[in-house]
Structure formats: structure tokens, C-alpha cells
Scaffold this motif. Structure first.
Motif, PDB file in Angstrom:
ATOM      1  N   THR A 264       0.821  -1.208   0.000  1.00  0.00           N
ATOM      2  CA  THR A 264       0.000   0.000   0.000  1.00  0.00           C
ATOM      3  C   THR A 264       0.855   1.259   0.000  1.00  0.00           C
ATOM      4  O   THR A 264       0.318   2.368  -0.001  1.00  0.00           O
ATOM      5  CB  THR A 264      -0.913   0.042   1.243  1.00  0.00           C
ATOM      6  N   GLN A 265       2.147   1.107   0.004  1.00  0.00           N
ATOM      7  CA  GLN A 265       3.050   2.248   0.171  1.00  0.00           C
ATOM      8  C   GLN A 265       2.821   3.301  -0.911  1.00  0.00           C
ATOM      9  O   GLN A 265       2.767   3.001  -2.109  1.00  0.00           O
ATOM     10  CB  GLN A 265       4.496   1.782   0.140  1.00  0.00           C
ATOM     11  N   GLY A 266       2.683   4.558  -0.474  1.00  0.00           N
ATOM     12  CA  GLY A 266       2.560   5.665  -1.407  1.00  0.00           C
ATOM     13  C   GLY A 266       1.190   5.868  -2.012  1.00  0.00           C
ATOM     14  O   GLY A 266       1.009   6.770  -2.836  1.00  0.00           O
ATOM     15  N   LEU A 267       0.213   5.068  -1.615  1.00  0.00           N
ATOM     16  CA  LEU A 267      -1.129   5.187  -2.186  1.00  0.00           C
ATOM     17  C   LEU A 267      -1.971   6.139  -1.346  1.00  0.00           C
ATOM     18  O   LEU A 267      -2.125   5.939  -0.139  1.00  0.00           O
ATOM     19  CB  LEU A 267      -1.810   3.813  -2.252  1.00  0.00           C
ATOM     20  N   GLU A 268      -2.523   7.155  -1.969  1.00  0.00           N
ATOM     21  CA  GLU A 268      -3.384   8.080  -1.237  1.00  0.00           C
ATOM     22  C   GLU A 268      -4.702   7.416  -0.858  1.00  0.00           C
ATOM     23  O   GLU A 268      -5.234   7.613   0.227  1.00  0.00           O
ATOM     24  CB  GLU A 268      -3.641   9.330  -2.086  1.00  0.00           C
ATOM     25  N   THR A 269      -5.251   6.638  -1.770  1.00  0.00           N
ATOM     26  CA  THR A 269      -6.456   5.846  -1.517  1.00  0.00           C
ATOM     27  C   THR A 269      -6.078   4.385  -1.665  1.00  0.00           C
ATOM     28  O   THR A 269      -5.535   3.986  -2.701  1.00  0.00           O
ATOM     29  CB  THR A 269      -7.571   6.202  -2.515  1.00  0.00           C
ATOM     30  N   VAL A 270      -6.363   3.589  -0.643  1.00  0.00           N
ATOM     31  CA  VAL A 270      -5.944   2.182  -0.646  1.00  0.00           C
ATOM     32  C   VAL A 270      -7.075   1.304  -1.165  1.00  0.00           C
ATOM     33  O   VAL A 270      -8.108   1.156  -0.503  1.00  0.00           O
ATOM     34  CB  VAL A 270      -5.524   1.739   0.768  1.00  0.00           C
ATOM     35  N   PRO A 271      -6.913   0.710  -2.350  1.00  0.00           N
ATOM     36  CA  PRO A 271      -7.933  -0.200  -2.879  1.00  0.00           C
ATOM     37  C   PRO A 271      -8.041  -1.463  -2.039  1.00  0.00           C
ATOM     38  O   PRO A 271      -7.123  -1.798  -1.272  1.00  0.00           O
ATOM     39  CB  PRO A 271      -7.421  -0.513  -4.291  1.00  0.00           C
ATOM     40  N   PRO A 272      -9.140  -2.212  -2.163  1.00  0.00           N
ATOM     41  CA  PRO A 272      -9.356  -3.393  -1.321  1.00  0.00           C
ATOM     42  C   PRO A 272      -8.252  -4.448  -1.391  1.00  0.00           C
ATOM     43  O   PRO A 272      -7.954  -5.094  -0.396  1.00  0.00           O
ATOM     44  CB  PRO A 272     -10.684  -3.958  -1.848  1.00  0.00           C
ATOM     45  N   ASP A 273      -7.631  -4.631  -2.559  1.00  0.00           N
ATOM     46  CA  ASP A 273      -6.644  -5.710  -2.707  1.00  0.00           C
ATOM     47  C   ASP A 273      -5.208  -5.270  -2.441  1.00  0.00           C
ATOM     48  O   ASP A 273      -4.298  -6.111  -2.426  1.00  0.00           O
ATOM     49  CB  ASP A 273      -6.730  -6.312  -4.108  1.00  0.00           C
ATOM     50  N   ALA A 274      -4.976  -3.982  -2.236  1.00  0.00           N
ATOM     51  CA  ALA A 274      -3.611  -3.508  -2.006  1.00  0.00           C
ATOM     52  C   ALA A 274      -3.056  -4.099  -0.715  1.00  0.00           C
ATOM     53  O   ALA A 274      -3.729  -4.126   0.313  1.00  0.00           O
ATOM     54  CB  ALA A 274      -3.587  -1.992  -1.936  1.00  0.00           C
ATOM     55  N   GLY A 275      -1.830  -4.581  -0.769  1.00  0.00           N
ATOM     56  CA  GLY A 275      -1.196  -5.200   0.388  1.00  0.00           C
ATOM     57  C   GLY A 275      -1.448  -6.685   0.510  1.00  0.00           C
ATOM     58  O   GLY A 275      -0.818  -7.353   1.349  1.00  0.00           O
ATOM     59  N   ARG A 276      -2.351  -7.218  -0.285  1.00  0.00           N
ATOM     60  CA  ARG A 276      -2.645  -8.653  -0.209  1.00  0.00           C
ATOM     61  C   ARG A 276      -1.599  -9.476  -0.959  1.00  0.00           C
ATOM     62  O   ARG A 276      -0.888  -8.978  -1.839  1.00  0.00           O
ATOM     63  CB  ARG A 276      -4.019  -8.951  -0.815  1.00  0.00           C
ATOM     64  N   LEU A 277      -1.540 -10.761  -0.607  1.00  0.00           N
ATOM     65  CA  LEU A 277      -0.858 -11.735  -1.439  1.00  0.00           C
ATOM     66  C   LEU A 277      -1.783 -12.157  -2.567  1.00  0.00           C
ATOM     67  O   LEU A 277      -3.020 -12.141  -2.415  1.00  0.00           O
ATOM     68  CB  LEU A 277      -0.463 -12.961  -0.620  1.00  0.00           C
ATOM     69  N   PHE A 278      -1.191 -12.539  -3.688  1.00  0.00           N
ATOM     70  CA  PHE A 278      -1.932 -13.061  -4.838  1.00  0.00           C
ATOM     71  C   PHE A 278      -1.315 -14.401  -5.224  1.00  0.00           C
ATOM     72  O   PHE A 278      -0.129 -14.643  -4.979  1.00  0.00           O
ATOM     73  CB  PHE A 278      -1.848 -12.104  -6.020  1.00  0.00           C
ATOM     74  N   VAL A 279      -2.115 -15.245  -5.850  1.00  0.00           N
ATOM     75  CA  VAL A 279      -1.645 -16.566  -6.266  1.00  0.00           C
ATOM     76  C   VAL A 279      -2.082 -16.835  -7.698  1.00  0.00           C
ATOM     77  O   VAL A 279      -3.211 -16.508  -8.092  1.00  0.00           O
ATOM     78  CB  VAL A 279      -2.179 -17.674  -5.343  1.00  0.00           C
ATOM     79  N   VAL A 280      -1.184 -17.457  -8.467  1.00  0.00           N
ATOM     80  CA  VAL A 280      -1.511 -17.914  -9.802  1.00  0.00           C
ATOM     81  C   VAL A 280      -0.728 -19.193 -10.069  1.00  0.00           C
ATOM     82  O   VAL A 280       0.378 -19.371  -9.541  1.00  0.00           O
ATOM     83  CB  VAL A 280      -1.169 -16.834 -10.863  1.00  0.00           C
ATOM     84  N   ARG A 281      -1.314 -20.094 -10.846  1.00  0.00           N
ATOM     85  CA  ARG A 281      -0.597 -21.318 -11.254  1.00  0.00           C
ATOM     86  C   ARG A 281      -0.153 -21.108 -12.699  1.00  0.00           C
ATOM     87  O   ARG A 281      -0.955 -21.187 -13.632  1.00  0.00           O
ATOM     88  CB  ARG A 281      -1.501 -22.543 -11.126  1.00  0.00           C
ATOM     89  N   PRO A 282       1.144 -20.852 -12.920  1.00  0.00           N
ATOM     90  CA  PRO A 282       1.596 -20.422 -14.251  1.00  0.00           C
ATOM     91  C   PRO A 282       1.939 -21.543 -15.229  1.00  0.00           C
ATOM     92  O   PRO A 282       2.278 -21.267 -16.377  1.00  0.00           O
ATOM     93  CB  PRO A 282       2.832 -19.601 -13.931  1.00  0.00           C
ATOM     94  N   GLY A 283       1.909 -22.806 -14.781  1.00  0.00           N
ATOM     95  CA  GLY A 283       2.229 -23.908 -15.684  1.00  0.00           C
ATOM     96  C   GLY A 283       3.683 -24.305 -15.687  1.00  0.00           C
ATOM     97  O   GLY A 283       4.084 -25.195 -16.448  1.00  0.00           O
ATOM     98  N   VAL A 284       4.495 -23.668 -14.855  1.00  0.00           N
ATOM     99  CA  VAL A 284       5.892 -24.062 -14.665  1.00  0.00           C
ATOM    100  C   VAL A 284       6.147 -24.121 -13.165  1.00  0.00           C
ATOM    101  O   VAL A 284       5.352 -23.625 -12.363  1.00  0.00           O
ATOM    102  CB  VAL A 284       6.880 -23.081 -15.330  1.00  0.00           C
TER     103      VAL A 284
END
Length: 302
Positions: A264-284
């Protein structure tokens, strides 16, 4: 080019300044840091890529990275040096680097362990001033050496499978450089610009390599992670619904999930997903984090 979309992890609280996801294979846990909060966080990752947080520990006023230690627990780049964090959450300062730390206006940033088990960690100025960053190496006998100076934001660092090349991002210069690496003594040799992103959507931040020696790098401010071939060709892109993508790592029992940290660093307005972890399965798949192989006591006494 392959285009993927990462999914935000809802069962784990967002960080203020999430960074440095690292797969601790021995404990079968993901560890990462909240830099500004001075926290080390831990979670399990199921075969399906579901995360469940299992611990939060204070590591310092700021914590730039966390890596597993063969002696137990983890080594941190915290404040202006290196700290040991035990499995029960006790943080012990081991090394305060001369000329680094809050008094000098700098802090530890990203770090990783080389194929032999040495620890490398870099610094940056709180004000991100050019040239304030350096890169340090902790050898297996606990001795600490300056590897590079004159960096701005020493960031993601990782080695090719043969250990002969090390990639290092300097977010201030918006470049990733590839250095010849001597595995025998941990020295850096000739270097070249692997990627120059100064005219792109954002500078390179944390990075990792997959089992095909392709580089996955988070672009700060761009809301994406990219995959580049060893020749520097863009071959895949992961979209993230949080602008400040900060780092990434392969995790889970089969190392087939890419976990992405955001801030969230430097964001004036913090969106709901900012600061969260994300996951994706990229196939490798990727590799587990390197483990510092030196005795912690030696580092404490160095």
C-alpha cells in the motif's frame, strides 16, 4: 505471449508493505515480510494453492527480507543489519552494518541465499537517494563482506540453476543486471544489463527464477509480474489487481504456485486488494528458497 490473472488471497490479512515471499521447504511454509510494520509472516500453502496464516513475528522496526537458516528459524535483513528469528518468534540482532541503519538514513531491503548457502542482502536509503544502497554477503564462517556499492534500491536477487549467473535488480536505476558469479568464493564478475525498464510501466522489484531459468519479476506500480527468457524476451505476463506488485516466489508442495506480494506504500487511496498476497498457477515450477548454511552462532560472534 501468455497472459494470466492472479487471484487475491482473502484468508490472509493485507500488509502495509508486503514483500519477499519465500518458500521454506523444510518447514513447508511460505514466509514473507511487512517491511514498514517490521513483521515476518508465515502461512501454509495447500496443493490447491490455498493459504492459511500460521504465525506473525516482530523482527525489527523494518524488515526487508527473510530466509531460512539451517540452524533453525530464519535470518532477516532488519533495520541496518542481520537478525536471527527463532521458531518461537524471538528476534536477536546479530550484525549491525557500519554506515547503515536509521542513523545513516538507510535500511535493509531484499536478499536471498546463493547455491552454496551464503546470504546476500542489500540496502537502500529511506529517501531512495541515488547511490545510497549497497550489497553485502554473509559467508558460511559468519564473516560479512561488501559486494557492491553505489546502488540506489538494491532489490530482487537470484541465481541461475548452475550458479554461474546472478541477477540483481536496482529499482532506482530501473534495471536488472546479470553478473558472472563465482560459486567458490561468492564474488561478482563481469556484468551486463539484462533488462532496462526505465521507459516501461514500472521499475523491477523482487524477482525469482523458475526451473527453466526464466526470470519472473514484479514491476512496482504496474500491477503485474512478467516472465522473461534467459535472452530477455518477454514470454508471459501476470495481471494483478493491486498496483504495487513488489515480489514473487514459487510455493506450495509442488512449487507450482506463484505467490505475489503487494504493498500500500505511497497510495493516497488504498484499494481493497492492495497489500494482499496473490496466487496464480503459471504452468511451470520453481525452486525452494536457498538456506543459509553457516552456524548462526558464528554470525553472532563475527
Amino acid at each position: 505471449m501468455q497472459t494470466l490473472t492472479a487471484t487475491p488471497v482473502q484468508g490472509v490479512e493485507p500488509a502495509v508493505h508486503g514483500e519477499g515471499p519465500t518458500w521454506d521447504a523444510a518447514r513447508r511454509e511460505l514466509v514473507w515480510v511487512d517491511i514498514d510494520a517490521g513483521l515476518v509472516r508465515r502461512a501454509t500453502v495447500s496443493p490447491a494453492g490455498v493459504l492459511a496464516e500460521v504465525g506473525v513475528h516482530r523482527g525489527g522496526d523494518t524488515v526487508g527480507f527473510v530466509v531460512p537458516a539451517a540452524d533453525g528459524g530464519w535470518l532477516l535483513g532488519a533495520d541496518g543489519g542481520f537478525t536471527h528469528l527463532s521458531v518461537d518468534g524471538e528476534a536477536t540482532v546479530l550484525v549491525e552494518l557500519p554506515g547503515e541503519g536509521p542513523g545513516a538514513g538507510t535500511r535493509m531491503n531484499d536478499g536471498a541465499v546463493d547455491p552454496v548457502g551464503r546470504l546476500l542482502g542489500g540496502t537502500m536509503g529511506f529517501d531512495e537517494r541515488p547511490g545510497a544502497g549497497s550489497l553485502y554477503r554473509v559467508d558460511l564462517d559468519g564473516s560479512v563482506h561488501t559486494v557492491l556499492t553505489g546502488l540506489t534500491i538494491s532489490n530482487g536477487i537470484e541465481w541461475t540453476a548452475d550458479g554461474r549467473t546472478v541477477y540483481l535488480a536496482d529499482s532506482g536505476a530501473a534495471q536488472i543486471r546479470a553478473y558472472a558469479y563465482d560459486v567458490d568464493d561468492g564474488s561478482f564478475g563481469d556484468d551486463r544489463v539484462f533488462l532496462d525498464l526505465s521507459d516501461d510501466d514500472g521499475p523491477p522489484d523482487g524477482l525469482t527464477l523458475d526451473d527453466e531459468d526464466h526470470v519472473w519479476v514484479a514491476l512496482w506500480g504496474a500491477g503485474q509480474v512478467r516472465r522473461y527468457s534467459p535472452d530477455g524476451e518477454l514470454v508471459a505476463q501476470v495481471q494483478v489487481t493491486a498496483a504495487n506488485t513488489s515480489s514473487c516466489a514459487f510455493a506450495g508442495p509442488s512449487l507450482d504456485h506463484l505467490v505475489i506480494s503487494t504493498s500500500t506504500q505511497g497510495l493516497e487511496t488504498v484499494p481493497p486488494d492492495a497489500g494482499r498476497l496473490f496466487v496464480v498457477r503459471p504452468g511451470v515450477t520453481g525452486r525452494p528458497a536457498g538456506v543459509y548454511r553457516g552456524p548462526v552462532d558464528a554470525l553472532r560472534q563475527a
